[in-house]
Scaffold this motif. Sequence first.
Motif, PDB file in Angstrom:
ATOM      1  N   ASP A  87      32.186  10.484   8.261  1.00  0.00           N
ATOM      2  CA  ASP A  87      33.261   9.627   7.764  1.00  0.00           C
ATOM      3  C   ASP A  87      33.033   9.519   6.252  1.00  0.00           C
ATOM      4  N   TYR A  88      33.729  10.349   5.497  1.00  0.00           N
ATOM      5  CA  TYR A  88      33.490  10.446   4.053  1.00  0.00           C
ATOM      6  C   TYR A  88      33.828   9.161   3.305  1.00  0.00           C
ATOM      7  N   THR A  89      34.681   8.322   3.892  1.00  0.00           N
ATOM      8  CA  THR A  89      35.030   7.077   3.203  1.00  0.00           C
ATOM      9  C   THR A  89      33.860   6.097   3.171  1.00  0.00           C
ATOM     10  N   LYS A  90      32.870   6.305   4.039  1.00  0.00           N
ATOM     11  CA  LYS A  90      31.715   5.409   4.103  1.00  0.00           C
ATOM     12  C   LYS A  90      30.458   5.990   3.471  1.00  0.00           C
ATOM     13  N   THR A  91      30.495   7.244   3.051  1.00  0.00           N
ATOM     14  CA  THR A  91      29.322   7.857   2.431  1.00  0.00           C
ATOM     15  C   THR A  91      28.962   7.095   1.163  1.00  0.00           C
ATOM     16  N   GLN A  92      27.675   6.783   1.038  1.00  0.00           N
ATOM     17  CA  GLN A  92      27.202   6.014  -0.114  1.00  0.00           C
ATOM     18  C   GLN A  92      26.077   6.768  -0.814  1.00  0.00           C
TER      19      GLN A  92
END
Length: 129
Positions: A48-53
């Motif tokens: 889930d690229y929107t959550k990658t930190q």
Amino acid sequence: MKRTLAAILIALSALCMAQPKPEPQCDRWPTNIAEGRLKKAGMLGNIDYTKTQAMQLASEKIGKEEDGEQLWREVYHITFHETNGNKVKVIAVNDAGEFECSMSAVEVFVVSKHLLSRVENDRMFKQIE
């Protein structure tokens, strides 16, 4: 005398606040390399690229390139969130220049466990999580 002292204090505080960093920000380079290596090793599924930190932990001048460009060693804590809810955490280390992020290979260290003890309430460790 008071004005001189005030001027010296302002100058010193400005020097302390100045923390030169390489431009551009280079968090995407180690993140992309780490993702590729983890997928190749079978340790990472659908992301889930929107959550990658990616959080920079350290950046230090390490010398100059042959052409005189300043080199920096950068350390990142990267967290990948898989679509199934799993998290995969790594530490990535690489060298970056003033204008180029990929001045060296990226070393990727998988963080298998994060041990907390007396530092559980420490703000810095909570930021990393």
